[in-house]
Design a protein around this motif. Sequence first.
Motif, PDB file in Angstrom:
ATOM      1  N   ARG A   1       0.824  -1.212   0.000  1.00  0.00           N
ATOM      2  CA  ARG A   1       0.000   0.000   0.000  1.00  0.00           C
ATOM      3  C   ARG A   1       0.856   1.259   0.000  1.00  0.00           C
ATOM      4  NH1 ARG A   1      -5.211  -1.362   0.570  1.00  0.00           N
ATOM      5  NH2 ARG A   1      -5.715  -3.339   1.598  1.00  0.00           N
ATOM      6  N   ALA A   2       1.939   1.229   0.768  1.00  0.00           N
ATOM      7  CA  ALA A   2       2.813   2.395   0.821  1.00  0.00           C
ATOM      8  C   ALA A   2       3.582   2.570  -0.483  1.00  0.00           C
ATOM      9  CB  ALA A   2       3.785   2.252   1.992  1.00  0.00           C
ATOM     10  N   MET A   3       4.041   1.482  -1.069  1.00  0.00           N
ATOM     11  CA  MET A   3       4.829   1.556  -2.298  1.00  0.00           C
ATOM     12  C   MET A   3       4.008   2.079  -3.469  1.00  0.00           C
ATOM     13  SD  MET A   3       6.994  -2.005  -2.018  1.00  0.00           S
ATOM     14  CE  MET A   3       7.716  -1.811  -3.651  1.00  0.00           C
ATOM     15  N   PHE A   4       2.720   1.734  -3.481  1.00  0.00           N
ATOM     16  CA  PHE A   4       1.880   2.110  -4.612  1.00  0.00           C
ATOM     17  C   PHE A   4       0.779   3.105  -4.234  1.00  0.00           C
ATOM     18  CE2 PHE A   4       3.671  -2.052  -5.567  1.00  0.00           C
ATOM     19  CZ  PHE A   4       4.174  -1.850  -6.837  1.00  0.00           C
ATOM     20  N   ALA A   5       0.905   3.690  -3.043  1.00  0.00           N
ATOM     21  CA  ALA A   5      -0.066   4.679  -2.568  1.00  0.00           C
ATOM     22  C   ALA A   5      -1.499   4.173  -2.738  1.00  0.00           C
ATOM     23  CB  ALA A   5       0.120   6.006  -3.310  1.00  0.00           C
ATOM     24  N   ALA A   6      -1.723   2.947  -2.279  1.00  0.00           N
ATOM     25  CA  ALA A   6      -3.018   2.298  -2.470  1.00  0.00           C
ATOM     26  C   ALA A   6      -3.781   2.219  -1.150  1.00  0.00           C
ATOM     27  CB  ALA A   6      -2.826   0.895  -3.042  1.00  0.00           C
ATOM     28  N   THR A   7      -4.755   3.088  -0.989  1.00  0.00           N
ATOM     29  CA  THR A   7      -5.659   3.093   0.172  1.00  0.00           C
ATOM     30  C   THR A   7      -4.923   2.804   1.480  1.00  0.00           C
ATOM     31  OG1 THR A   7      -6.228   0.760  -0.281  1.00  0.00           O
ATOM     32  CG2 THR A   7      -7.692   2.475  -1.170  1.00  0.00           C
ATOM     33  N   MET A   8      -3.958   3.656   1.782  1.00  0.00           N
ATOM     34  CA  MET A   8      -3.149   3.488   2.986  1.00  0.00           C
ATOM     35  C   MET A   8      -3.980   3.466   4.261  1.00  0.00           C
ATOM     36  SD  MET A   8       0.127   3.023   2.838  1.00  0.00           S
ATOM     37  CE  MET A   8       0.621   3.682   4.427  1.00  0.00           C
ATOM     38  N   GLN A   9      -5.090   4.204   4.273  1.00  0.00           N
ATOM     39  CA  GLN A   9      -5.880   4.328   5.486  1.00  0.00           C
ATOM     40  C   GLN A   9      -6.427   2.985   5.966  1.00  0.00           C
ATOM     41  OE1 GLN A   9      -6.210   6.782   7.588  1.00  0.00           O
ATOM     42  NE2 GLN A   9      -7.465   5.434   8.866  1.00  0.00           N
ATOM     43  N   ARG A  10      -6.533   2.028   5.067  1.00  0.00           N
ATOM     44  CA  ARG A  10      -7.097   0.736   5.450  1.00  0.00           C
ATOM     45  C   ARG A  10      -6.248   0.034   6.513  1.00  0.00           C
ATOM     46  NH1 ARG A  10      -9.511  -2.028  -0.100  1.00  0.00           N
ATOM     47  NH2 ARG A  10     -10.987  -0.351  -0.589  1.00  0.00           N
ATOM     48  N   GLN A  11      -4.948   0.273   6.485  1.00  0.00           N
ATOM     49  CA  GLN A  11      -4.112  -0.352   7.504  1.00  0.00           C
ATOM     50  C   GLN A  11      -4.313   0.312   8.859  1.00  0.00           C
ATOM     51  OE1 GLN A  11      -0.141  -0.381   5.755  1.00  0.00           O
ATOM     52  NE2 GLN A  11      -0.541  -2.375   4.833  1.00  0.00           N
ATOM     53  N   GLY A  12      -4.565   1.590   8.851  1.00  0.00           N
ATOM     54  CA  GLY A  12      -4.919   2.254  10.101  1.00  0.00           C
ATOM     55  C   GLY A  12      -6.250   1.743  10.623  1.00  0.00           C
ATOM     56  N   ASP A  13      -7.174   1.484   9.694  1.00  0.00           N
ATOM     57  CA  ASP A  13      -8.473   0.937  10.095  1.00  0.00           C
ATOM     58  C   ASP A  13      -8.314  -0.446  10.717  1.00  0.00           C
ATOM     59  OD1 ASP A  13      -9.582   3.232   9.042  1.00  0.00           O
ATOM     60  OD2 ASP A  13     -10.137   2.294   7.131  1.00  0.00           O
ATOM     61  N   ILE A  14      -7.392  -1.243  10.179  1.00  0.00           N
ATOM     62  CA  ILE A  14      -7.155  -2.576  10.731  1.00  0.00           C
ATOM     63  C   ILE A  14      -6.690  -2.484  12.170  1.00  0.00           C
ATOM     64  CG2 ILE A  14      -5.625  -4.586  10.618  1.00  0.00           C
ATOM     65  CD1 ILE A  14      -5.704  -4.306   7.565  1.00  0.00           C
ATOM     66  N   LEU A  15      -5.709  -1.616  12.415  1.00  0.00           N
ATOM     67  CA  LEU A  15      -5.182  -1.470  13.777  1.00  0.00           C
ATOM     68  C   LEU A  15      -6.269  -0.959  14.721  1.00  0.00           C
ATOM     69  CD1 LEU A  15      -1.667   0.040  12.990  1.00  0.00           C
ATOM     70  CD2 LEU A  15      -2.195  -2.308  13.676  1.00  0.00           C
ATOM     71  N   ALA A  16      -7.058   0.007  14.262  1.00  0.00           N
ATOM     72  CA  ALA A  16      -8.128   0.547  15.104  1.00  0.00           C
ATOM     73  C   ALA A  16      -9.152  -0.536  15.424  1.00  0.00           C
ATOM     74  CB  ALA A  16      -8.796   1.726  14.405  1.00  0.00           C
ATOM     75  N   ARG A  17      -9.471  -1.344  14.423  1.00  0.00           N
ATOM     76  CA  ARG A  17     -10.459  -2.413  14.629  1.00  0.00           C
ATOM     77  C   ARG A  17      -9.957  -3.416  15.661  1.00  0.00           C
ATOM     78  NH1 ARG A  17     -14.668  -4.947  11.804  1.00  0.00           N
ATOM     79  NH2 ARG A  17     -14.829  -7.174  12.208  1.00  0.00           N
ATOM     80  N   LEU A  18      -8.701  -3.783  15.567  1.00  0.00           N
ATOM     81  CA  LEU A  18      -8.156  -4.779  16.486  1.00  0.00           C
ATOM     82  C   LEU A  18      -8.024  -4.226  17.901  1.00  0.00           C
ATOM     83  CD1 LEU A  18      -5.489  -6.458  14.204  1.00  0.00           C
ATOM     84  CD2 LEU A  18      -7.656  -7.413  14.978  1.00  0.00           C
ATOM     85  N   VAL A  19      -7.636  -2.967  18.000  1.00  0.00           N
ATOM     86  CA  VAL A  19      -7.483  -2.375  19.330  1.00  0.00           C
ATOM     87  C   VAL A  19      -8.835  -2.251  20.023  1.00  0.00           C
ATOM     88  CG1 VAL A  19      -6.907  -0.251  20.551  1.00  0.00           C
ATOM     89  CG2 VAL A  19      -5.348  -1.166  18.840  1.00  0.00           C
TER      90      VAL A  19
END
Length: 245
Positions: A156-174
């Motif tokens: 996602r970082a290399m191709f600027a592809a919906t980076m926010q989804r990884q933040g959503d994953i961490l928020a969901r798990l926390v």
Amino acid sequence: HAQAAALPLTTITAYESFFKRLGIDRDGGDAGQSVLIIGGAGGVGSIAIQLAAHHFGLTVIATAGRETSANWCQAMGAHQVVDYRKELLPQLELLGHPQVDGILVTQSLDEYWHSACQAVAPFGGICAIVDARAPLDLNPLKPKSARFCWEFMFTRAMFAATMQRQGDILARLVTGGLDGRHDHPDPRRHPRRTGRAIHLRRYQGRPDGRLTALVPRPRLHRKAEAIISGSLTFGDFMSISQEAR
């Protein structure tokens, strides 16, 4: 803070492997399905076991070698542990799981490829987070309509592809997945020669889970800020590893 900093790499990799790559229902709809985690005592493997067992409700079989590693995997939530130094298929058969619905390969993909193709169940999947040293023969997967995929959290970082989804994953798990049950990577403060100390532990086969180095901030903070601001290239930033020794 140190534990939180150690979580994203392993946690996102494990979560995306199950949910995005292997198609596991993140809300528990696939509870009871079986998964084999090759490299259960590693950083990603440790988190993957916990997510699979506690968050997705899967039956987890993990590989380990040393007794301490096997104990670690069971403490993380693995229902069964098999010895990676022996043939996997006979061990899986003895456990009553001659085939498993999903396989996560965190190490030595080439070495385990043949066994993984045999062990994966029809319509199942194999996900790897490590490179193959040689071309992989995908043909054994066709009769089973099984799939193979890679997981690389930096895509996602290399191709600027919906980076926010990884933040959503961490928020969901926390907020809804960790529930205080998951063991976090253990940050440890090493002496001045941080790099040497960490690599020595790895080569000696001593650590279970993921080692996280706490590097003194004064020597690195300015360079870290510089690379974020764009005034320092990544090549220049690599000198940090020399300063951390």
